[in-house]
Motif scaffolding. Structure first.
Motif, short mmCIF file in Angstrom:
data_model
loop_
_atom_site.label_atom_id
_atom_site.label_comp_id
_atom_site.label_asym_id
_atom_site.label_seq_id
_atom_site.Cartn_x
_atom_site.Cartn_y
_atom_site.Cartn_z
N VAL A 6 0.85 -1.19 0.00
CA VAL A 6 0.00 0.00 0.00
C VAL A 6 0.89 1.24 0.00
O VAL A 6 1.79 1.36 0.83
N HIS A 7 0.62 2.15 -0.93
CA HIS A 7 1.30 3.46 -0.95
C HIS A 7 0.21 4.52 -0.81
O HIS A 7 -0.66 4.64 -1.67
N HIS A 8 0.24 5.26 0.29
CA HIS A 8 -0.83 6.20 0.64
C HIS A 8 -0.22 7.57 0.88
O HIS A 8 0.61 7.74 1.78
N THR A 224 -8.78 5.88 0.81
CA THR A 224 -9.06 4.97 1.92
C THR A 224 -10.46 4.39 1.71
O THR A 224 -11.27 4.92 0.96
N HIS A 225 -10.75 3.30 2.40
CA HIS A 225 -12.03 2.60 2.20
C HIS A 225 -12.67 2.36 3.56
O HIS A 225 -12.00 2.41 4.60
N ALA A 226 -13.98 2.09 3.55
CA ALA A 226 -14.71 1.84 4.79
C ALA A 226 -15.73 0.73 4.58
O ALA A 226 -16.34 0.63 3.51
N VAL A 283 -5.79 13.00 -1.79
CA VAL A 283 -5.46 11.68 -1.27
C VAL A 283 -5.20 10.73 -2.43
O VAL A 283 -6.01 10.66 -3.37
N GLU A 284 -4.09 10.04 -2.40
CA GLU A 284 -3.74 9.05 -3.42
C GLU A 284 -3.39 7.74 -2.73
O GLU A 284 -2.51 7.72 -1.86
N VAL A 285 -4.07 6.68 -3.09
CA VAL A 285 -3.81 5.36 -2.52
C VAL A 285 -3.64 4.36 -3.65
O VAL A 285 -4.48 4.27 -4.55
N ASP A 286 -2.55 3.63 -3.61
CA ASP A 286 -2.30 2.58 -4.60
C ASP A 286 -2.01 1.29 -3.85
O ASP A 286 -1.10 1.23 -3.01
N VAL A 287 -2.81 0.25 -4.12
CA VAL A 287 -2.65 -1.06 -3.48
C VAL A 287 -2.34 -2.07 -4.58
O VAL A 287 -3.14 -2.24 -5.51
#
Length: 306
Positions: A6-8, A224-226, A283-287
């Motif tokens: 994960v890169h956040h 991000t996720h919920a 916000v940038e998230v890469d999984v």
């Protein structure tokens, strides 16, 4: 058992240099039997004056940063590598009395579950109650897993996902009426629905893995996720993601759990300046899945200390 990375990155920008108040950061996943931390890193620019770690009331790992001086940007970069064990076909070993709804919790569990059963949002016309009970057949009994799966998949099929940059959570009655919301809105709606049925539920904040070769698999990636967990006797806390119709932990990386969504904000803090100085947040998230050999090469430096 895929190895996920994960890169956040969260970046705040300001029109002129501002000072920063305390910031609380929830990014470190919870170590468990289904997700094992291999490596974590946190870089903050400008560097904080101090950075300390603590466990909150729910056992979530929280970093607290304080600052001095002023700047026009504030950037948090988080890196995570973990071994994730997905449940592709989840079958929950429920206690005999809980295989069908309705069921009750034991006297030994109720003192710890009671606050997660209580409703958190007003529902004066009982709209959320009626929505939740619409999944129960006329005869009044249904397999518990079938009931929860039906609610989860109904949200995915009959509601429209919409990423919202506004702070906070949409009122569940509003989400139900407009049939539209973000992942946190859907999680809170389903939490209130299952609580209306007498079940314990809690909010989960984390990350969503969406394979690059299958971008249509899920919605809600890139940030991000919920989702939520429901407590089921015999199975414990079980994951449900109504945004994507996921039952079980497949593609879900758990970071924080809380009774209320407001207690599991991934990053929050304050700045000192004029309201017009705030130019917004990105916000940038890469999984991604990585080769196990890459993870092994990092292993000596990444055993968690807490």
């Amino acid at each position: 058992m895929p190895i996920l990375s994960v890169h956040h990155v969260t970046t705040y920008r300001y029109r002129q240099p501002v000072a920063f108040g305390e910031h609380r950061i929830m990014f470190r996943p919870r170590d468990s039997y289904d997700q094992r931390l291999i490596d974590t890193s946190l870089t903050i620019e400008p560097p904080p004056k101090s950075l300390r770690w603590l466990f909150d009331v729910f056992g979530n790992c929280v970093a607290v940063a304080t600052f001095e001086g002023r700047a026009t940007t504030l950037c948090f970069t988080c890196g995570i590598t973990l071994d994730h064990t997905p449940e592709h076909i989840p079958v929950f070993p429920l206690a005999p009395h809980a295989t069908h709804y309705p069921f009750g919790y034991g006297a030994e569990d109720m003192p710890d579950l009671i606050r997660t059963i209580e409703r958190q949002y007003p529902d004066p016309r009982h709209e959320v109650d009626a929505w939740a009970r619409s999944f129960i057949p006329a005869e009044g009994r249904i397999p518990t897993q079938e009931l929860l799966a039906a609610i989860t998949r109904s949200v995915r099929q009959t509601f429209t996902y919409h990423a919202r940059s506004e702070k906070g959570v949409q009122d569940p009655v509003t989400t139900l009426r407009i049939r539209r919301g973000s992942c946190r809105d859907f999680a809170v709606l389903m939490m209130e629905g299952v609580r209306a049925l007498g079940m314990a539920a809690r909010f989960v904040s984390g990350y969503l893995y969406n394979p690059r070769g299958d971008r249509e698999r899920h919605v809600g990636g890139g940030s991000t996720h919920a989702w939520l967990q429901v407590y089921l006797p015999g199975a414990g806390w079980v994951e449900f993601d109504p945004t994507n119709g996921i039952v079980g932990n497949r593609d879900l990386i758990r970071v924080a759990v809380a009774r209320d969504a407001r207690q599991a904000v991934p990053l929050h803090g304050s700045f000192f300046g004029f309201p017009a100085d705030d130019l917004g947040m990105r916000v940038e998230v890469d999984v991604v899945e990585i080769d196990p050999a890459q993870a092994r090469s990092r292993a000596p430096a990444l055993l968690p200390t807490r």
